[in-house]
Write an enzyme that holds these catalytic residues in place. Sequence first.
Site, PDB file in Angstrom:
ATOM      1  N   LYS A 189     -26.159  51.895 126.376  1.00  0.00           N
ATOM      2  CA  LYS A 189     -25.696  51.968 127.760  1.00  0.00           C
ATOM      3  C   LYS A 189     -24.752  50.811 128.052  1.00  0.00           C
ATOM      4  O   LYS A 189     -25.119  49.791 128.619  1.00  0.00           O
ATOM      5  CB  LYS A 189     -26.883  51.949 128.725  1.00  0.00           C
ATOM      6  CG  LYS A 189     -26.506  52.520 130.089  1.00  0.00           C
ATOM      7  CD  LYS A 189     -26.144  53.988 129.973  1.00  0.00           C
ATOM      8  CE  LYS A 189     -25.480  54.528 131.210  1.00  0.00           C
ATOM      9  NZ  LYS A 189     -25.024  55.883 131.057  1.00  0.00           N
ATOM     10  N   SER A 380     -23.790  61.421 131.295  1.00  0.00           N
ATOM     11  CA  SER A 380     -24.806  60.773 132.124  1.00  0.00           C
ATOM     12  C   SER A 380     -25.198  61.692 133.278  1.00  0.00           C
ATOM     13  O   SER A 380     -25.792  62.738 133.066  1.00  0.00           O
ATOM     14  CB  SER A 380     -24.320  59.411 132.598  1.00  0.00           C
ATOM     15  OG  SER A 380     -25.405  58.513 132.715  1.00  0.00           O
TER      16      SER A 380
END
Length: 581
Positions: A189, A380
């Site tokens: 991330k 996402s």
Amino acid sequence: MKFLRNLLASILGFFISLFILVCFFLLVAVVAGGEEEVIVKQNSILELNVVKQIKDYAPKDTSPIAQALNLVGEKLSLNEILNAIDNAQLDDNIKGISIKTNAVGAGMAQTQAIRKKLEEFKESGKFIYAYNDVYSQKNYYLSSVADSIFLNPVGQIEFSGLSSEILYYKDFEDKYGVKMEVVRHGKYKSAVEPFLENKMSDANREQITSFLSSIWSEFTNNISKSRNISVEQLNTIADNSEGRNADLALKNNLIDGIIYSDQYDEKLKNVVDSKPNTISLEDYIKSGKGRIASTSKDKIAVIYAQGEIAYGEGNEDVIGQGMINRAIKKAVKDKKVKAIVLRVNSPGGSALASELIWRELELAKNKKPLIVSMGNLAASGGYYIACNADLIVAEPTTITGSIGVFGALPNAYELSKKMGINAEQVSTNKSAAYSLFEPMDKKFYDVTKEGVEQIYTTFVNHVAAGRKMTFEKVDAIAQGRVWSGKEALENGLVDKLGGLQDAIDIAVQYAEIKDYRIRNFPNYKKDIKDMLNVSPFGKVNKEEIIKETIGSENYELFNQINQFKNMEGIQARMPYILQIK
């Protein structure tokens, strides 16, 4: 008396202004209504120029006032472009297509979709020619589908492989005392990595290398097939920039001829045996060729979720749960709608808004088939809203996955110390609180981390349920990692490679109908406030004004900073602002 006189003058002034405004709008309507109807003449060549920004869905406000005030925008709809090429294939007045565009205002997956449609066009036996002074890499990829490609004698082809650049701010933060406080989950991330490090992590480099290589493989395989050049040779050409001038481009079979623009026009004349009538793509769409006509009562609803995800109403450029959920409910309520296709083109955003949209789609799926089509991005939060579909279709070049969560807050504690500023707080309770001018305390971090972990767990559970996988299996390919569509298929995150039409075809099968027509959602409408805030002689919105003022490249940096500034709540967002060159 003076007060009364001023009051009467104000009232009179108001009505005079109103009268002038009404007259102006009536004049605009008359002028706009006088536009000539676009007619496709015999012996026409469709000129494909796609330099404008291309959105999956960019409906035009066709009212005279909106047209005159330039509220129609500077964008093209991908669906209209694809429909126009489909119609041109069957249109006896269209003899062929000329690709003559200085740039391609589309993402990777959109460009690939247009290229595929051009390949289908060639099956009709009609020709496709291409010409340019300089070919950018994306432009050459699109144009390589042509029967013949021509280049200006002093032109060049930018063919050097794909690259992506990410800016890192850690040293800047240390120098000026302003930083981002970050709480995240996900090994990959890296949305917030630029604020934590001054160079790229190994994990981030690994994922970028992986999906760039996958997309480049798709590019070279397509070009290889069209130009009859081996993939190995194409990579050698890219390594050595052997399209850097016209002679090298011809020698390496990247083009078929070195000519000037007037000579290209002569070639078009010869190929149709007379002087051709050239019609632009936009005029062809205006003539009604941007739609596929159908009289069927049965409908397939195509709901476009495009842009960043933000909590709220949303608009043409931002996915908000208000507008999207209302569209989903309308599609479910309409008895003529037999199936729903959700077209996702989003890097993600607000985790809360993503969850609310996911829930509405979950309810819809219980009543009607739900198929997802992925465009340039479904990352996402974009994947969050897609994961519970009956079936997911992605382009090979779609950027998807990035199943991870983060929170980020600006902090100016070090800067405030340097400037001699001291912030003091008074509170009635001991709950976790955050101040821009104090270091993040452990209690606030722990509470925020708990929220991040909770949303990540919810995200992974949704994916596991939607994809019929275990939590552990999803977690192994999640961690915020980004995949290409081709890689996502191998990992089980998508079911099939293809475009929007493939998803629609599957929806038709699920609905068990033979004929259908498309109903597009949501409805984007300009209200009176939009009209009054825009000069008929100016730009449509502040984005266009800023971009023109500071330049496209500088605007991207401005946009990155602005996006982080506007983040609210925990984010399910793509790991960085991705630009592939």
